[in-house]
Design a protein around this motif. Structure first.
Motif, PDB file in Angstrom:
ATOM      1  N   TYR A 233     -55.379 -24.131  31.743  1.00 58.64           N
ATOM      2  CA  TYR A 233     -54.147 -24.750  31.144  1.00 58.64           C
ATOM      3  C   TYR A 233     -54.734 -25.402  30.032  1.00 58.64           C
ATOM      4  CZ  TYR A 233     -51.537 -24.305  35.539  1.00 58.64           C
ATOM      5  OH  TYR A 233     -50.818 -24.319  36.670  1.00 58.64           O
ATOM      6  N   PRO A 234     -53.783 -25.648  28.972  1.00 55.29           N
ATOM      7  CA  PRO A 234     -54.256 -26.482  27.686  1.00 55.29           C
ATOM      8  C   PRO A 234     -54.702 -27.876  27.750  1.00 55.29           C
ATOM      9  CG  PRO A 234     -52.084 -25.211  27.526  1.00 55.29           C
ATOM     10  CD  PRO A 234     -52.489 -25.258  28.981  1.00 55.29           C
ATOM     11  N   PRO A 235     -55.698 -28.347  27.300  1.00 52.99           N
ATOM     12  CA  PRO A 235     -56.264 -29.581  27.392  1.00 52.99           C
ATOM     13  C   PRO A 235     -55.176 -30.784  26.834  1.00 52.99           C
ATOM     14  CG  PRO A 235     -57.275 -28.481  25.519  1.00 52.99           C
ATOM     15  CD  PRO A 235     -56.394 -27.534  25.960  1.00 52.99           C
ATOM     16  N   LEU A 236     -54.352 -30.948  27.766  1.00 56.28           N
ATOM     17  CA  LEU A 236     -53.133 -32.032  27.414  1.00 56.28           C
ATOM     18  C   LEU A 236     -53.646 -33.544  27.087  1.00 56.28           C
ATOM     19  CD1 LEU A 236     -50.282 -31.765  30.177  1.00 56.28           C
ATOM     20  CD2 LEU A 236     -50.614 -30.638  27.927  1.00 56.28           C
ATOM     21  N   GLY A 237     -54.963 -33.742  27.284  1.00 58.53           N
ATOM     22  CA  GLY A 237     -55.782 -35.034  26.632  1.00 58.53           C
ATOM     23  C   GLY A 237     -55.474 -34.890  25.156  1.00 58.53           C
ATOM     24  N   ILE A 238     -55.871 -33.850  24.828  1.00 63.29           N
ATOM     25  CA  ILE A 238     -55.878 -33.630  23.231  1.00 63.29           C
ATOM     26  C   ILE A 238     -54.522 -33.563  22.714  1.00 63.29           C
ATOM     27  CG2 ILE A 238     -56.232 -31.994  21.292  1.00 63.29           C
ATOM     28  CD1 ILE A 238     -58.882 -31.432  22.576  1.00 63.29           C
ATOM     29  N   GLY A 239     -53.722 -32.946  23.650  1.00 60.97           N
ATOM     30  CA  GLY A 239     -52.199 -32.930  23.125  1.00 60.97           C
ATOM     31  C   GLY A 239     -51.416 -34.633  22.915  1.00 60.97           C
ATOM     32  N   TYR A 240     -51.837 -35.209  24.036  1.00 65.87           N
ATOM     33  CA  TYR A 240     -51.327 -36.467  24.012  1.00 65.87           C
ATOM     34  C   TYR A 240     -52.001 -37.431  22.710  1.00 65.87           C
ATOM     35  CZ  TYR A 240     -48.631 -36.911  28.279  1.00 65.87           C
ATOM     36  OH  TYR A 240     -47.816 -36.764  29.059  1.00 65.87           O
ATOM     37  N   LEU A 241     -53.329 -37.347  22.430  1.00 63.35           N
ATOM     38  CA  LEU A 241     -54.020 -37.776  21.335  1.00 63.35           C
ATOM     39  C   LEU A 241     -53.505 -37.380  20.291  1.00 63.35           C
ATOM     40  CD1 LEU A 241     -57.625 -37.482  22.631  1.00 63.35           C
ATOM     41  CD2 LEU A 241     -56.215 -39.664  22.286  1.00 63.35           C
ATOM     42  N   SER A 242     -53.270 -36.202  19.898  1.00 64.77           N
ATOM     43  CA  SER A 242     -52.688 -35.739  18.661  1.00 64.77           C
ATOM     44  C   SER A 242     -51.351 -36.019  18.452  1.00 64.77           C
ATOM     45  CB  SER A 242     -52.902 -34.212  18.393  1.00 64.77           C
ATOM     46  OG  SER A 242     -52.148 -33.592  19.481  1.00 64.77           O
ATOM     47  N   ALA A 243     -50.563 -36.274  19.466  1.00 69.44           N
ATOM     48  CA  ALA A 243     -49.289 -36.531  19.211  1.00 69.44           C
ATOM     49  C   ALA A 243     -49.146 -37.979  18.532  1.00 69.44           C
ATOM     50  CB  ALA A 243     -48.482 -36.265  20.629  1.00 69.44           C
ATOM     51  N   SER A 244     -50.079 -38.735  19.415  1.00 69.47           N
ATOM     52  CA  SER A 244     -49.956 -40.214  18.959  1.00 69.47           C
ATOM     53  C   SER A 244     -50.547 -40.535  17.279  1.00 69.47           C
ATOM     54  CB  SER A 244     -51.084 -41.081  19.756  1.00 69.47           C
ATOM     55  OG  SER A 244     -52.421 -40.805  19.492  1.00 69.47           O
ATOM     56  N   ILE A 245     -51.030 -39.599  16.736  1.00 65.66           N
ATOM     57  CA  ILE A 245     -51.585 -39.921  15.338  1.00 65.66           C
ATOM     58  C   ILE A 245     -50.852 -38.872  14.328  1.00 65.66           C
ATOM     59  CG2 ILE A 245     -53.848 -40.836  16.171  1.00 65.66           C
ATOM     60  CD1 ILE A 245     -55.052 -38.011  15.152  1.00 65.66           C
ATOM     61  N   LYS A 246     -50.138 -37.790  14.776  1.00 67.55           N
ATOM     62  CA  LYS A 246     -49.585 -36.889  13.755  1.00 67.55           C
ATOM     63  C   LYS A 246     -48.767 -37.309  12.913  1.00 67.55           C
ATOM     64  CE  LYS A 246     -45.808 -35.041  16.335  1.00 67.55           C
ATOM     65  NZ  LYS A 246     -45.117 -33.819  17.026  1.00 67.55           N
ATOM     66  N   ASP A 247     -48.243 -38.586  12.794  1.00 68.26           N
ATOM     67  CA  ASP A 247     -47.520 -39.255  11.892  1.00 68.26           C
ATOM     68  C   ASP A 247     -48.049 -39.796  10.827  1.00 68.26           C
ATOM     69  OD1 ASP A 247     -47.809 -41.134  13.425  1.00 68.26           O
ATOM     70  OD2 ASP A 247     -45.814 -41.958  13.602  1.00 68.26           O
TER      71      ASP A 247
ATOM     72  N   SER B 141     -47.737 -19.698  33.987  1.00 67.49           N
ATOM     73  CA  SER B 141     -47.723 -21.241  34.375  1.00 67.49           C
ATOM     74  C   SER B 141     -48.128 -22.254  33.358  1.00 67.49           C
ATOM     75  CB  SER B 141     -48.732 -21.301  35.634  1.00 67.49           C
ATOM     76  OG  SER B 141     -48.579 -22.698  36.006  1.00 67.49           O
ATOM     77  N   LEU B 142     -47.461 -23.177  33.224  1.00 67.34           N
ATOM     78  CA  LEU B 142     -48.008 -24.425  32.350  1.00 67.34           C
ATOM     79  C   LEU B 142     -47.856 -25.652  33.294  1.00 67.34           C
ATOM     80  CD1 LEU B 142     -45.720 -23.528  29.044  1.00 67.34           C
ATOM     81  CD2 LEU B 142     -48.088 -23.557  29.320  1.00 67.34           C
ATOM     82  N   HIS B 143     -48.694 -26.602  32.821  1.00 71.62           N
ATOM     83  CA  HIS B 143     -48.518 -27.882  33.432  1.00 71.62           C
ATOM     84  C   HIS B 143     -48.308 -29.188  32.453  1.00 71.62           C
ATOM     85  CE1 HIS B 143     -52.118 -28.441  31.227  1.00 71.62           C
ATOM     86  NE2 HIS B 143     -52.647 -29.408  31.922  1.00 71.62           N
ATOM     87  N   MET B 144     -48.038 -30.189  33.282  1.00 70.89           N
ATOM     88  CA  MET B 144     -47.640 -31.225  32.822  1.00 70.89           C
ATOM     89  C   MET B 144     -48.192 -32.680  33.698  1.00 70.89           C
ATOM     90  SD  MET B 144     -43.596 -31.354  33.395  1.00 70.89           S
ATOM     91  CE  MET B 144     -43.221 -33.031  32.976  1.00 70.89           C
ATOM     92  N   LEU B 145     -48.184 -33.626  33.254  1.00 68.98           N
ATOM     93  CA  LEU B 145     -48.560 -34.973  33.747  1.00 68.98           C
ATOM     94  C   LEU B 145     -47.168 -35.994  33.959  1.00 68.98           C
ATOM     95  CD1 LEU B 145     -51.942 -35.882  31.885  1.00 68.98           C
ATOM     96  CD2 LEU B 145     -51.684 -34.525  34.054  1.00 68.98           C
ATOM     97  N   ALA B 146     -46.920 -36.266  35.248  1.00 66.78           N
ATOM     98  CA  ALA B 146     -46.036 -37.181  35.607  1.00 66.78           C
ATOM     99  C   ALA B 146     -46.424 -38.705  35.770  1.00 66.78           C
ATOM    100  CB  ALA B 146     -45.174 -36.656  36.599  1.00 66.78           C
TER     101      ALA B 146
END
Length: 239
Positions: free
Chosen positions: A19-33, A191-196
């Motif tokens: 599964y993709p490293p969602l931690g990095i996904g969240y971090l990059s989303a927080s700074i991409k703007d 399959s993909l995953h997410m965090l709830a």
């Protein structure tokens, strides 16, 4: 400012169903703007040659490494290589690995410049802003950094109380089709995953809660459903 995230490559027990490293996904989303360019060297999905080539060609203002404990040795190697090639690059470490180690073990000579403690989305955004504007890192709560050979800690941030305040993870950083292809080839489905939610009140001996803590925090059901719909519409994983 250019940011490169690195997910260190190590032997992976679940390499046939990654599964993709969602931690990095969240971090990059927080700074991409707030930055010009963000990319990711995803050692979980890249082959060895592709990974090594990408690491050797890093040319960024900031390198952010997210690591579990087994990835710490490789994280140090990557940091040393980056520093050897680009001494002015700021190397930031975060994740379960450094959070579970004594601070002195994290800051070996020539490794990392900044250690973001705990959940990093808000803190990393502040660090990037501070580096961009040339401000003092001492004013940022929740980090450890080195200065003149000394290790300076600014404390530990509490866990985020409202997960819905965070943007959805930036999956555009990852080669999602390759992840799905790997699943399909090995087990016949995709399959993909997410965090709830984050956090857990239990005390399993194999689990590390140094980042997410013991208090369970859940996202709003509407937010979870929205992300499910987004995943289905964009990537069509098997249901």
């Amino acid at each position: 400012m250019k940011i490169t995230f690195v997910y260190p490559r190590i032997p992976y027990f679940y390499d046939q169903t990654p599964y993709p490293p969602l931690g990095i996904g969240y971090l990059s989303a927080s700074i991409k703007d707030s930055v010009n360019t963000i990319d990711c060297i995803d050692g979980q999905i890249l082959n060895k040659d592709g990974y090594e080539q990408a690491v050797s060609k890093i040319n960024s203002d900031v390198v952010c490494i997210s690591a579990t404990l087994p990835q710490m040795k490789e994280s140090c190697r990557v940091a040393n290589e980056v520093k050897a090639n680009q001494p002015s690059t700021q190397v930031i470490i975060g994740g379960y690995g450094p959070n579970s180690l004594p601070t002195q073990e994290v800051f070996q000579p020539g490794n990392f410049d900044i250690f973001v403690r705990g959940e990093g989305e808000i803190t990393l955004r502040r660090v990037i802003s501070c580096l961009r504007q040339g401000e003092d890192l001492k004013d940022i709560f929740g980090i450890v950094f080195t200065r003149d050979g000394n290790i300076i800690s600014t404390g530990i941030n509490p866990n985020l109380p409202e997960l819905d305040s965070l943007p959805l993870p930036n999956r555009e950083l990852f080669d999602i089709p390759l992840y799905l292809e790997t699943w399909k080839r090995n087990v016949g489905i995709t399959s993909l995953h997410m965090l709830a939610s984050r956090g857990c009140p239990f005390s399993c001996t194999f689990c590390d809660k140094t980042v997410t803590g013991k208090i369970c925090r859940s996202r709003a059901p509407e937010s979870v459903v929205d992300e499910m719909q987004q995943l289905w519409q964009r990537y069509r994983p098997d249901d």
